[in-house]
Design a protein around this motif. Sequence first.
Motif, PDB file in Angstrom:
ATOM      1  N   PRO A 181       0.837  -1.210   0.000  1.00 25.16           N
ATOM      2  CA  PRO A 181       0.000   0.000   0.000  1.00 25.16           C
ATOM      3  C   PRO A 181       0.869   1.256   0.000  1.00 25.16           C
ATOM      4  N   VAL A 182       0.526   2.187  -0.856  1.00 20.26           N
ATOM      5  CA  VAL A 182       1.203   3.483  -0.897  1.00 20.26           C
ATOM      6  C   VAL A 182       0.156   4.567  -0.678  1.00 20.26           C
ATOM      7  N   VAL A 183       0.358   5.399   0.330  1.00 22.49           N
ATOM      8  CA  VAL A 183      -0.532   6.526   0.615  1.00 22.49           C
ATOM      9  C   VAL A 183       0.167   7.796   0.136  1.00 22.49           C
ATOM     10  N   HIS A 184      -0.460   8.506  -0.789  1.00 22.63           N
ATOM     11  CA  HIS A 184       0.127   9.727  -1.354  1.00 22.63           C
ATOM     12  C   HIS A 184      -0.421  10.957  -0.626  1.00 22.63           C
ATOM     13  N   ASN A 185       0.467  11.925  -0.398  1.00 21.21           N
ATOM     14  CA  ASN A 185       0.058  13.175   0.245  1.00 21.21           C
ATOM     15  C   ASN A 185       1.003  14.282  -0.240  1.00 21.21           C
ATOM     16  N   TYR A 186       0.672  14.882  -1.389  1.00 19.70           N
ATOM     17  CA  TYR A 186       1.540  15.914  -1.960  1.00 19.70           C
ATOM     18  C   TYR A 186       0.746  16.763  -2.954  1.00 19.70           C
ATOM     19  N   GLY A 187       1.399  17.819  -3.444  1.00 14.21           N
ATOM     20  CA  GLY A 187       0.773  18.687  -4.446  1.00 14.21           C
ATOM     21  C   GLY A 187       0.021  19.862  -3.846  1.00 14.21           C
ATOM     22  N   HIS A 188       0.453  20.344  -2.669  1.00  8.82           N
ATOM     23  CA  HIS A 188      -0.273  21.399  -1.956  1.00  8.82           C
ATOM     24  C   HIS A 188       0.046  22.812  -2.444  1.00  8.82           C
ATOM     25  N   GLY A 189       1.024  22.935  -3.330  1.00  8.50           N
ATOM     26  CA  GLY A 189       1.361  24.258  -3.848  1.00  8.50           C
ATOM     27  C   GLY A 189       1.857  25.187  -2.758  1.00  8.50           C
ATOM     28  N   GLY A 190       1.402  26.426  -2.798  1.00  3.06           N
ATOM     29  CA  GLY A 190       1.810  27.413  -1.806  1.00  3.06           C
ATOM     30  C   GLY A 190       1.010  27.366  -0.528  1.00  3.06           C
ATOM     31  N   TRP A 191       0.150  26.378  -0.385  1.00  5.70           N
ATOM     32  CA  TRP A 191      -0.704  26.287   0.803  1.00  5.70           C
ATOM     33  C   TRP A 191      -0.316  25.099   1.694  1.00  5.70           C
ATOM     34  N   GLY A 192       0.946  24.655   1.571  1.00  2.00           N
ATOM     35  CA  GLY A 192       1.377  23.472   2.302  1.00  2.00           C
ATOM     36  C   GLY A 192       1.211  23.587   3.805  1.00  2.00           C
ATOM     37  N   VAL A 193       1.673  24.687   4.389  1.00  2.00           N
ATOM     38  CA  VAL A 193       1.570  24.855   5.842  1.00  2.00           C
ATOM     39  C   VAL A 193       0.108  24.965   6.254  1.00  2.00           C
ATOM     40  N   THR A 194      -0.688  25.661   5.458  1.00  2.00           N
ATOM     41  CA  THR A 194      -2.110  25.852   5.784  1.00  2.00           C
ATOM     42  C   THR A 194      -2.864  24.531   5.778  1.00  2.00           C
ATOM     43  N   LEU A 195      -2.578  23.683   4.781  1.00  2.00           N
ATOM     44  CA  LEU A 195      -3.325  22.437   4.622  1.00  2.00           C
ATOM     45  C   LEU A 195      -2.689  21.254   5.342  1.00  2.00           C
ATOM     46  N   ALA A 196      -1.488  21.439   5.881  1.00  2.00           N
ATOM     47  CA  ALA A 196      -0.684  20.303   6.340  1.00  2.00           C
ATOM     48  C   ALA A 196      -1.389  19.421   7.358  1.00  2.00           C
ATOM     49  N   TRP A 197      -1.944  20.018   8.396  1.00  2.00           N
ATOM     50  CA  TRP A 197      -2.546  19.191   9.444  1.00  2.00           C
ATOM     51  C   TRP A 197      -3.787  18.469   8.935  1.00  2.00           C
ATOM     52  N   GLY A 198      -4.589  19.124   8.118  1.00  2.00           N
ATOM     53  CA  GLY A 198      -5.797  18.487   7.591  1.00  2.00           C
ATOM     54  C   GLY A 198      -5.491  17.309   6.690  1.00  2.00           C
ATOM     55  N   THR A 199      -4.574  17.506   5.740  1.00  2.00           N
ATOM     56  CA  THR A 199      -4.253  16.403   4.830  1.00  2.00           C
ATOM     57  C   THR A 199      -3.456  15.317   5.539  1.00  2.00           C
ATOM     58  N   ALA A 200      -2.694  15.691   6.581  1.00  2.00           N
ATOM     59  CA  ALA A 200      -1.976  14.673   7.359  1.00  2.00           C
ATOM     60  C   ALA A 200      -2.972  13.758   8.077  1.00  2.00           C
ATOM     61  N   LEU A 201      -4.039  14.340   8.599  1.00  2.00           N
ATOM     62  CA  LEU A 201      -5.068  13.524   9.250  1.00  2.00           C
ATOM     63  C   LEU A 201      -5.752  12.611   8.237  1.00  2.00           C
ATOM     64  N   ASP A 202      -5.993  13.130   7.024  1.00  2.00           N
ATOM     65  CA  ASP A 202      -6.584  12.294   5.976  1.00  2.00           C
ATOM     66  C   ASP A 202      -5.642  11.149   5.603  1.00  2.00           C
ATOM     67  N   ALA A 203      -4.354  11.462   5.475  1.00  2.00           N
ATOM     68  CA  ALA A 203      -3.370  10.429   5.127  1.00  2.00           C
ATOM     69  C   ALA A 203      -3.271   9.385   6.237  1.00  2.00           C
ATOM     70  N   MET A 204      -3.323   9.834   7.488  1.00  2.00           N
ATOM     71  CA  MET A 204      -3.264   8.894   8.605  1.00  2.00           C
ATOM     72  C   MET A 204      -4.483   7.965   8.603  1.00  2.00           C
ATOM     73  N   ARG A 205      -5.634   8.507   8.253  1.00  2.00           N
ATOM     74  CA  ARG A 205      -6.844   7.673   8.168  1.00  2.00           C
ATOM     75  C   ARG A 205      -6.671   6.601   7.096  1.00  2.00           C
ATOM     76  N   LEU A 206      -6.061   6.965   5.978  1.00  2.00           N
ATOM     77  CA  LEU A 206      -5.823   5.988   4.907  1.00  2.00           C
ATOM     78  C   LEU A 206      -4.819   4.924   5.346  1.00  2.00           C
ATOM     79  N   VAL A 207      -3.796   5.338   6.093  1.00  2.00           N
ATOM     80  CA  VAL A 207      -2.827   4.373   6.611  1.00  2.00           C
ATOM     81  C   VAL A 207      -3.512   3.377   7.535  1.00  2.00           C
ATOM     82  N   ARG A 208      -4.384   3.876   8.395  1.00  2.00           N
ATOM     83  CA  ARG A 208      -5.102   2.989   9.307  1.00  2.00           C
ATOM     84  C   ARG A 208      -6.000   2.017   8.555  1.00  2.00           C
ATOM     85  N   GLN A 209      -6.602   2.497   7.474  1.00  2.00           N
ATOM     86  CA  GLN A 209      -7.421   1.597   6.655  1.00  2.00           C
ATOM     87  C   GLN A 209      -6.553   0.480   6.064  1.00  2.00           C
ATOM     88  N   CYS A 210      -5.362   0.845   5.597  1.00  2.00           N
ATOM     89  CA  CYS A 210      -4.452  -0.165   5.036  1.00  2.00           C
ATOM     90  C   CYS A 210      -4.060  -1.192   6.093  1.00  2.00           C
TER      91      CYS A 210
END
Length: 220
Positions: A181-210
């Motif tokens: 399983p590969v969980v991807h989390n990239y492509g945030h552009g100039g909003w990386g810091v703004t979106l980081a915690w939200g997308t990290a939580l989404d990525a963690m949820r996907l890891v848990r599903q795996c």
Amino acid sequence: MTGRELRRFPDHTFGQVFTTIKCECSSYLPWLENRFKRAGGQVQQRKVDNLQELSNSYDIIVNCSGLGSKLLVGDTQVYPVRGQVLKVEAPWLQHFIRDGDGKTYIFPGIHSVTVGGTRQEGDWRLEADEGDTKSILERCGRLEPSISKAKVLSEWVGLRPSRRNPRVERELVQLQGRQVPVVHNYGHGGWGVTLAWGTALDAMRLVRQCLSEKPARAKL
């Protein structure tokens, strides 16, 4: 902004004033790394040209390689947006100023003031451009004339890893004869810091599903 406040900016007919927070990444990122290590995480620095190189070491891979995903996983939708800023010495500036197009801004920080910037799509240059530096100082000088008195401390260039939509999803990749399983989390552009915690939580949820779907290994 009131009419009196707006008179400071004769080229503009409308403005807003608000209070917000500013993240100093030069301090924030080391803090995040230390937080990760205190939680038991390990950090290794190495170059990876292909996911196949990780096949025998990991059961799940989380890909946060940003622009590296263009080569690492063959994503042709990721592209750089070049940004150039200047760090200047201007301690008398206490409030941020940002023009409507988002390309001209003045952000006071702890140790210096950041003035910018550029947003150049598809530009891979990492060296500072003299023309961009001149343009930044001219544009910011129209917003805040006292910038002309500021001493330029440094020029910074970075490439924002951009994509039409940030990629936060999972897939199964065939690596050395097994599906990983590969969980991807990239492509945030100039909003990386703004979106980081939200997308990290989404990525963690996907890891848990795996992990929950991974077949249990026999103990005998």
